[in-house]
Design a protein around this motif. Structure first.
Motif, mmCIF file in Angstrom:
data_model
loop_
_atom_site.group_PDB
_atom_site.id
_atom_site.type_symbol
_atom_site.label_atom_id
_atom_site.label_comp_id
_atom_site.label_asym_id
_atom_site.label_seq_id
_atom_site.Cartn_x
_atom_site.Cartn_y
_atom_site.Cartn_z
ATOM 1 N N LEU A 1 -10.081 3.231 11.742
ATOM 2 C CA LEU A 1 -8.912 4.047 12.079
ATOM 3 C C LEU A 1 -9.046 5.462 11.520
ATOM 4 N N GLU B 1 10.041 12.950 4.580
ATOM 5 C CA GLU B 1 11.239 12.296 5.109
ATOM 6 C C GLU B 1 12.363 12.175 4.093
ATOM 7 N N HIS C 1 12.052 12.800 10.377
ATOM 8 C CA HIS C 1 12.325 12.148 11.652
ATOM 9 C C HIS C 1 13.676 12.584 12.211
ATOM 10 N N PHE D 1 -9.623 5.175 7.655
ATOM 11 C CA PHE D 1 -9.507 3.856 7.040
ATOM 12 C C PHE D 1 -10.314 2.923 7.912
ATOM 13 N N PHE E 1 -5.293 9.323 -2.527
ATOM 14 C CA PHE E 1 -6.708 9.499 -2.184
ATOM 15 C C PHE E 1 -6.966 10.886 -1.593
ATOM 16 N N GLN F 1 7.899 9.095 0.531
ATOM 17 C CA GLN F 1 8.758 8.563 1.577
ATOM 18 C C GLN F 1 9.598 7.407 1.051
ATOM 19 N N HIS G 1 0.837 -1.197 0.000
ATOM 20 C CA HIS G 1 0.000 0.000 0.000
ATOM 21 C C HIS G 1 0.873 1.249 0.000
ATOM 22 N N ALA G 2 0.260 2.341 -0.400
ATOM 23 C CA ALA G 2 1.030 3.559 -0.553
ATOM 24 C C ALA G 2 1.668 3.926 0.767
ATOM 25 N N PRO H 1 5.350 10.846 15.857
ATOM 26 C CA PRO H 1 5.833 9.465 15.927
ATOM 27 C C PRO H 1 5.405 8.664 14.677
ATOM 28 N N ASN H 2 5.969 7.473 14.516
ATOM 29 C CA ASN H 2 5.575 6.605 13.404
ATOM 30 C C ASN H 2 4.080 6.346 13.438
ATOM 31 N N GLY H 3 3.486 6.397 12.269
ATOM 32 C CA GLY H 3 2.058 6.094 12.182
ATOM 33 C C GLY H 3 1.163 7.201 12.684
ATOM 34 N N SER H 4 1.712 8.413 12.870
ATOM 35 C CA SER H 4 0.877 9.487 13.403
ATOM 36 C C SER H 4 0.066 10.189 12.322
ATOM 37 N N GLY H 5 0.283 9.808 11.073
ATOM 38 C CA GLY H 5 -0.565 10.359 10.020
ATOM 39 C C GLY H 5 0.084 11.425 9.167
ATOM 40 N N LYS H 6 1.412 11.550 9.264
ATOM 41 C CA LYS H 6 2.099 12.599 8.509
ATOM 42 C C LYS H 6 2.005 12.361 6.998
ATOM 43 N N SER H 7 2.376 11.150 6.593
ATOM 44 C CA SER H 7 2.326 10.874 5.150
ATOM 45 C C SER H 7 0.894 10.922 4.642
ATOM 46 N N ALA I 1 -6.808 8.157 10.518
ATOM 47 C CA ALA I 1 -5.373 8.377 10.319
ATOM 48 C C ALA I 1 -5.030 9.855 10.406
#
Ligand code: ATP
Ligand code: MG
Lengths: 294, 338, 251
Positions: free
Chosen positions: C23, C172, C204, C20, C61, C93, B336-337, C44-50, C25
């Motif tokens: 979730l 990043e 990061h 999603f 999307f 990224q 996934h992207a 932090p990782n997975g915080s929704g930046k990308s 995001a």
């Protein structure tokens, strides 16, 4: 009265069609969900099953009777499934473009087998003797007993398949591999063995469909092409995610097809189905019943 | 770099001249017939390379577009009495129109769905041809199609000399057009999208429009080829839609190597002669398709860049190959992207 | 067209969200960026930046809710390639260049399609952009997949600036770089900035982020938890807790 007759005729023939499609498409869907490849040889496996059964059981062949026919067919199809996996799928597992490549290689396998069948059995039409003879009256509509057998057998086989996948150790392994092959490998599942079992099982389902349909339709080397195309449409309609979606879509397509055939005739039905397909895809690219797979 | 380019230009000029001279040395009508068929397949295979190789669209409707060209030309020439040359053009346009219809859903779809829809489309074109038998001749095929003409020239009494040159001219024109296309900005953009969809869009490339254009252009050439094919043979049969035809042409694209245009053209020449040679062996009609199937698997296994890449200075572009460097596109894989 | 305001932000994001399934995001994020700013985003990782970059650019999307404005014009309803053409360009990224095309072709394609230049102008712009990022001349005809990690970063930025964007979103860019390369990257960012391009930077590598950013926003679980002067934001206890909490959870 006429309304009810009409409804009955449409429903019954829709369910007969749907039963065959469901058996056919479930094998295709099983391989897809587990291995992420699309087996174009699935239709020709169905043809192979019907021809082997004919050779063993029919008077035109060895005439050994039904039971022998079924037994040999089962063995032959399991063998064929394993062979296909070994020769045209396995070498490409590590390939980055496995989906596109296996479409081409399974297409090649299909061409090979179809022409092989023509070489061995010739182009002359054949027909399997029905497993159960006679006709049955089903809610105002008369169909052959063989078709009734299909209506009854399809849900039983599919339920058995579902039980196998959700209850047995091997079945659960297959599901795990389908969700994440790498993770499954890490927890010690023998992934490559399960791939083979999946292929064998799927081939078996194709063969069974072939034996059942082989007495309703005439056998030619192209016998499996049309059901394969129908199975394609079903997985598009049903989405590729789940077996359940595929089966539901199979019955749905059967009934749609029966309805269209009744109202606009057999000539225009295929074109209409395709139009419907385009419309569905425009609005729901993941299929009518499916979830997003990517 | 320039020397290489010049060398290539000379080689191509030499090949074209050879092509022009062939009929002088080959007087046998059957051999000329094989050349003509090979040229038609060359056009079909090379134009397939545009979508399958360059644009990376999993387009399996290409043979259906060929069939649409065949029937559109055959029917307009026979039933409507349109001038055959004009009908050939109509064949190309009809194939393009069919491609536009297919493109409608598939430019937004990914991976396997593109394969499924294009396959289903092919089969359904076949169904339409078979079911509308009062117009198309159904499974019996379309017969007595009028043929091309030139003032004061008879195409039927020249031992296929005229057909040879028309086919050769079409092949050269198709190849030149396709090469120009893939070397243009448009060609760059479809290769870019093939390499990385998201990145392409982020650099302003309109993905749906470029894919639509690629499909429509590639179908036009194959449709024209179909148009010529039916005017030459003067009959059309729905057998053209068979999986066997598709795999024969696919094997040409694979053997020649994708993303080169020239590769599939040469492979078409070689494979047509081979496959026709095999077909002439008694009771071996099935065997030739079995051999084609084996060839496909062998090429994919051992020569994923095509056999042409084995030649020194292979004619393809010196860039990595689609089949080797595309991203994995399996549904359910962790692709996934981001 | 009444609001012609000199203080109008160049990029304004209002209450954007992306879900999603269950979730969330990105959760009702708003911020605005003035022309010429370097705007940092951490989390932090997975915080929704990308994901935030994804929905601003529409690739792959759009937002589930919320609005995005570029110089006062709404862009969230445009198609993704139109957003790029409007002047919002991004990098990715993970590696995403056109692997089989040469470096020059990579940049040229962007100048033609995103910058909408004619081919001569685009050729000049492509060479100029590659000069700006100082990619060695003899490397420009190499296929992008043959370039080194740092060269690919240069390429990614060159292909963006060749299109003359208004805003460049960098996701990043320092990932996978050595320390000297990271400092070269900082110079590169200043060069781009010197061309009058506004920059949004997800990073990061905190020293880099703090060095170049004029404003810093921190995300956690998709929501903005702090925003302001970089030195102040990093001392904010909420931010410290978010990072520490993550680290402990990671153990
Ligand atoms: N296409 C998607 N489908 C489902 N979930 C997604 C998708 N993209 C992102 N997510 C989820 O959204 C959340 C935010 O992801 P995102 O990539 O934006 O984080 P990030 O801040 O960029 O992290 P990192 O620092 O690791 O790059 C994650 O939980 C991620 O799993
Ligand atoms: Mg990220």
């Amino acid at each position: 009265m006429i309304m009810v007759d009409m409804l009955s005729a449409i429903l019954v023939s829709g369910i007969v069609l749907g039963s065959g499609y469901a058996l056919m498409a479930s094998g295709l869907s099983l391989v897809w969900t587990t291995l992420g490849i699309f087996n174009f040889a699935h239709g020709v496996l169905m043809t192979l099953g019907a021809y082997v059964a004919w050779t063993i059981s029919s008077g035109g062949g060895l005439g050994l009777g039904l039971a022998a026919g079924v037994a040999v067919t089962v063995a032959a199809l399991i063998g064929a499934g394993i062979l296909i996996e070994r020769v045209v799928v396995r070498p490409f597992y590590d390939h980055r473009d496995i989906l596109l490549i296996t479409v081409m290689t399974t297409l090649a396998a299909m061409i090979f087998l179809q022409n092989g069948i023509q070489l061995i059995w010739g182009a002359r039409l054949k027909q399997l003797a029905p497993i159960v003879p006679g006709t049955v009256q089903l809610w105002r509509t008369t169909i052959s007993a063989q078709e009734t057998l299909m209506i009854v057998l399809a849900p039983i086989v599919l339920a058995a398949l579902w039980l196998f996948l959700s209850r047995s150790r091997i079945g659960r392994g297959i599901k795990a591999v389908g969700q994440n092959a790498d993770a499954a490998r890490l927890i010690g599942i023998d992934v490559s063995r399960l791939f083979i079992i999946t292929f064998a099982l799927s081939a078996l389902l194709a063969g069974l469909t072939g034996v059942l349909l082989g007495s309703v339709r005439l056998l030619t080397p192209e016998f499996g092409s049309e059901p394969l195309v129908k199975a394609l449409i079903i997985v598009i309609f049903g989405g590729l995610g789940s077996l359940g979606g595929t089966i539901a879509a199979a019955y749905l397509l059967g009934i749609i097809e029966a309805t269209l055939t009744f109202f606009i005739g057999i000539y225009w039905t295929p074109s209409m189905i395709f139009l419907l397909l385009i419309v569905v895809l425009l609005f729901r690219p993941q299929g009518l019943l499916g979830k997003v797979v990517r | 770099m320039d020397a290489l380019h010049n060398g290539k230009t000379w080689l191509i000029a030499l090949l074209v001249i050879t092509g022009l001279l062939v009929p002088i040395f080959v007087e046998d009508t059957y051999l000329r017939h094989l050349f003509i068929i090979a040229f038609v397949y060359g056009m079909v295979a090379a134009s397939w390379d545009l979508t399958l190789g360059y644009a990376g669209i999993f387009n399996f409707a290409h043979i259906a577009f060929f069939g649409v060209g065949i029937y559109a030309t055959g029917l307009t020439a026979k039933v409507l009495g349109v001038d055959p040359w004009m009908a050939m053009l109509i064949g190309g346009l009809a194939a393009s129109a069919a491609a536009a219809i297919v493109a409608l859903p598939i430019v937004r779809l990914k991976g396997v769905y593109v394969i499924l829809v294009t396959f289903a489309f092919s089969q359904l074109v076949l169904q339409v041809v078979i079911s509308q038998s009062s117009i198309t001749g159904g499974t019996q095929g379309l017969v007595r199609v009028p043929t091309i003409w030139l003032p004061g020239y008879n195409f039927l009494r020249d031992y296929k000399l005229g057909y040879y040159y028309v086919a050769f001219g079409l092949l050269v024109a198709t190849t030149v057009c396709l090469r120009c296309l893939v070397r243009s900005d448009f060609g760059l953009s479809i290769k870019a999208l093939r390499d990385s969809e998201d990145y392409g869009v982020s650099r302003g490339i309109p993905i749906a429009r470029q894919r639509l254009k690629a499909l429509v252009a590639s179908a036009f050439f194959t449709g024209m080829a179909g148009g010529f094919y039916v005017l030459y043979l003067r009959v059309a049969s729905p057998e053209i839609f068979d999986f066997s035809t598709a795999s024969l042409v696919l094997s040409m694209v694979l053997v020649g190597g994708t993303s080169s245009i020239y590769g599939p053209v040469f492979a078409a020449l070689v494979l047509t002669f081979m496959s026709e040679g095999l077909a002439n062996i008694d009771n071996f009609a099935e065997g030739r398709f079995m051999i084609v199937a084996v060839t496909m698997v062998v090429v994919l296994l051992f020569f994923p860049k095509g056999l042409a890449s084995m030649l020194p200075n292979g004619f393809g572009e010196k860039t990595p190959e689609i089949l080797l460097h595309r991203k994995r596109r399996i549904a359910g894989s962790t692709d996934h992207a981001e | 067209m009444l609001e012609t305001n000199d203080n109008q932000p160049l990029l304004e994001v209002r209450q954007v969200s992306r879900r999603f399934g269950a979730l969330v995001a990105v959760d009702r994020v708003s911020f605005s960026i003035q022309k010429g700013e370097i705007f940092g985003i951490a989390g932090p990782n997975g915080s929704g930046k990308s994901t935030l970059f994804n929905i601003i650019t529409g690739i792959p999307f759009p937002p589930s809710a919320g609005e995005v404005f570029l110089a006062g014009q709404p862009i969230h309803k445009l198609r993704p390639h139109q957003i790029s053409r409007a002047g919002v360009l991004r990098t990715f990224q993970k590696d995403a260049e056109f692997a089989t095309l040469s470096a020059l072709e990579n940049v040229y394609a962007s100048a033609v399609y995103c910058g909408q230049m004619g081919s001569n102008e685009a050729r000049v712009a492509a060479q100029q952009a590659l000069d700006d990022v100082s990619l060695a001349a003899e490397r420009r005809t190499k296929a992008a997949s043959d370039l080194s990690v740092f060269e690919r970063k240069q390429l990614m930025i060159a292909s963006a600036i060749a299109a003359r964007p208004k805003v460049l979103l960098l996701d990043e860019p320092a990932a996978g770089l050595t320390r000297p390369e990271t400092s070269d990257l900082a110079d590169l960012i200043y060069t781009v900035h010197g061309r009058g391009i506004t920059i949004v930077l997800i990073e990061h590598v905190l020293p880099l982020l703090l060095k170049v950013s004029e404003h810093l926003m921190v995300l956690n679980h998709g929501a903005v938890i702090a925003s302001g002067k970089p030195e102040e934001v990093v001392r904010n206890p909420v931010v410290v807790a978010a990072y520490l909490g993550k680290r402990e959870a990671g153990l």
